[in-house]
Design a protein around this motif. Structure first.
Motif, mmCIF file in Angstrom:
data_model
loop_
_atom_site.group_PDB
_atom_site.id
_atom_site.type_symbol
_atom_site.label_atom_id
_atom_site.label_comp_id
_atom_site.label_asym_id
_atom_site.label_seq_id
_atom_site.Cartn_x
_atom_site.Cartn_y
_atom_site.Cartn_z
ATOM 1 N N ARG A 17 0.826 -1.211 0.000
ATOM 2 C CA ARG A 17 0.000 0.000 0.000
ATOM 3 C C ARG A 17 0.851 1.248 0.000
ATOM 4 N NH1 ARG A 17 -5.395 -1.151 1.532
ATOM 5 N NH2 ARG A 17 -5.611 -3.246 2.288
ATOM 6 N N GLY A 18 0.399 2.242 -0.753
ATOM 7 C CA GLY A 18 1.033 3.537 -0.719
ATOM 8 C C GLY A 18 2.263 3.682 -1.591
ATOM 9 N N THR A 19 2.682 2.630 -2.230
ATOM 10 C CA THR A 19 3.829 2.765 -3.119
ATOM 11 C C THR A 19 3.325 2.890 -4.538
ATOM 12 O OG1 THR A 19 4.054 0.386 -3.375
ATOM 13 C CG2 THR A 19 5.320 1.411 -1.613
ATOM 14 N N SER A 20 4.064 3.589 -5.336
ATOM 15 C CA SER A 20 3.619 3.763 -6.718
ATOM 16 C C SER A 20 4.481 2.938 -7.646
ATOM 17 C CB SER A 20 3.666 5.230 -7.122
ATOM 18 O OG SER A 20 4.976 5.696 -7.087
ATOM 19 N N ASP A 21 3.840 2.297 -8.562
ATOM 20 C CA ASP A 21 4.536 1.540 -9.584
ATOM 21 C C ASP A 21 4.438 2.346 -10.861
ATOM 22 O OD1 ASP A 21 4.002 -1.748 -11.096
ATOM 23 O OD2 ASP A 21 5.513 -0.226 -11.439
ATOM 24 N N ALA A 22 5.551 2.852 -11.339
ATOM 25 C CA ALA A 22 5.553 3.746 -12.499
ATOM 26 C C ALA A 22 4.934 3.112 -13.736
ATOM 27 C CB ALA A 22 6.978 4.197 -12.797
ATOM 28 N N TRP A 23 4.883 1.781 -13.807
ATOM 29 C CA TRP A 23 4.377 1.118 -15.007
ATOM 30 C C TRP A 23 3.006 0.497 -14.802
ATOM 31 C CZ3 TRP A 23 7.008 3.162 -18.563
ATOM 32 C CH2 TRP A 23 8.343 3.499 -18.357
ATOM 33 N N SER A 24 2.437 0.591 -13.626
ATOM 34 C CA SER A 24 1.130 -0.002 -13.373
ATOM 35 C C SER A 24 0.045 0.796 -14.098
ATOM 36 C CB SER A 24 0.839 0.005 -11.870
ATOM 37 O OG SER A 24 -0.466 -0.451 -11.637
ATOM 38 N N PRO A 25 -0.884 0.111 -14.776
ATOM 39 C CA PRO A 25 -1.950 0.831 -15.469
ATOM 40 C C PRO A 25 -3.046 1.316 -14.524
ATOM 41 C CG PRO A 25 -2.211 -1.517 -15.800
ATOM 42 C CD PRO A 25 -0.919 -1.319 -15.036
ATOM 43 N N LEU A 26 -3.006 0.864 -13.268
ATOM 44 C CA LEU A 26 -4.028 1.238 -12.292
ATOM 45 C C LEU A 26 -3.391 1.756 -11.009
ATOM 46 C CD1 LEU A 26 -6.369 -1.868 -12.628
ATOM 47 C CD2 LEU A 26 -6.687 0.374 -13.682
ATOM 48 N N ARG B 38 -6.369 3.474 -4.104
ATOM 49 C CA ARG B 38 -6.664 4.704 -3.362
ATOM 50 C C ARG B 38 -5.423 5.196 -2.634
ATOM 51 N NH1 ARG B 38 -12.378 3.044 -0.984
ATOM 52 N NH2 ARG B 38 -13.731 4.127 -2.451
ATOM 53 N N HIS B 39 -4.702 4.274 -2.022
ATOM 54 C CA HIS B 39 -3.508 4.671 -1.266
ATOM 55 C C HIS B 39 -2.457 5.286 -2.183
ATOM 56 C CE1 HIS B 39 -5.452 2.337 1.800
ATOM 57 N NE2 HIS B 39 -4.530 2.680 2.669
ATOM 58 N N MET B 40 -2.273 4.689 -3.343
ATOM 59 C CA MET B 40 -1.286 5.211 -4.292
ATOM 60 C C MET B 40 -1.666 6.610 -4.759
ATOM 61 S SD MET B 40 -0.745 1.682 -6.461
ATOM 62 C CE MET B 40 0.238 2.372 -7.781
ATOM 63 N N LEU B 41 -2.957 6.810 -5.092
ATOM 64 C CA LEU B 41 -3.386 8.112 -5.591
ATOM 65 C C LEU B 41 -3.358 9.162 -4.489
ATOM 66 C CD1 LEU B 41 -4.274 9.712 -8.031
ATOM 67 C CD2 LEU B 41 -6.644 9.065 -7.514
ATOM 68 N N ALA B 42 -3.759 8.785 -3.285
ATOM 69 C CA ALA B 42 -3.712 9.728 -2.161
ATOM 70 C C ALA B 42 -2.272 10.180 -1.909
ATOM 71 C CB ALA B 42 -4.309 9.093 -0.912
ATOM 72 N N SER B 43 -1.348 9.267 -2.013
ATOM 73 C CA SER B 43 0.064 9.606 -1.839
ATOM 74 C C SER B 43 0.542 10.510 -2.974
ATOM 75 C CB SER B 43 0.896 8.324 -1.794
ATOM 76 O OG SER B 43 2.257 8.613 -1.717
ATOM 77 N N ARG B 44 0.181 10.182 -4.189
ATOM 78 C CA ARG B 44 0.594 10.964 -5.365
ATOM 79 C C ARG B 44 0.069 12.389 -5.282
ATOM 80 N NH1 ARG B 44 1.544 9.174 -11.103
ATOM 81 N NH2 ARG B 44 0.975 10.908 -12.469
ATOM 82 N N TRP B 45 -1.204 12.536 -4.897
ATOM 83 C CA TRP B 45 -1.838 13.854 -4.841
ATOM 84 C C TRP B 45 -1.704 14.516 -3.475
ATOM 85 C CZ3 TRP B 45 -7.113 13.161 -7.820
ATOM 86 C CH2 TRP B 45 -6.841 13.043 -9.195
ATOM 87 N N GLN B 46 -1.109 13.851 -2.530
ATOM 88 C CA GLN B 46 -0.945 14.361 -1.164
ATOM 89 C C GLN B 46 -2.283 14.816 -0.592
ATOM 90 O OE1 GLN B 46 2.175 17.287 -1.443
ATOM 91 N NE2 GLN B 46 3.747 15.721 -1.661
#
Length: 72
Positions: free
Chosen positions: A11-20, A23-31
């Motif tokens: 949770r909360g980590t972003s995968d630069a190549w993931s197509p999806l 919620r945790h990834m997007l919340a982290s990305r958008w702070q």
């Protein structure tokens, strides 16, 4: 005794190549908070996919939203 290990979701980590995004990834990305994302979903301002009990966001849609939000 079982030697199986319980694998925790990443949770909360972003995968630069993931197509999806999760919620945790997007919340982290958008702070922002998870609740902010949920409000945007309920208001139909943030398109999402419901997969099982989880919610996912398409990378191309998120990048389009970010591009539209850019101020010159």
């Amino acid at each position: 005794m079982s030697s199986k290990k319980h694998i925790q979701p990443n949770r909360g980590t972003s995968d630069a190549w993931s197509p999806l995004f999760t919620r945790h990834m997007l919340a982290s990305r958008w702070q922002c908070s998870i609740e902010t994302l949920k409000r945007a979903e309920r208001a139909r301002k943030l398109p999402f996919l419901k997969i099982g009990r989880g919610v996912r966001y398409r990378r191309e849609v998120i990048e389009q939203i970010e591009k539209q939000a850019e101020v010159s």
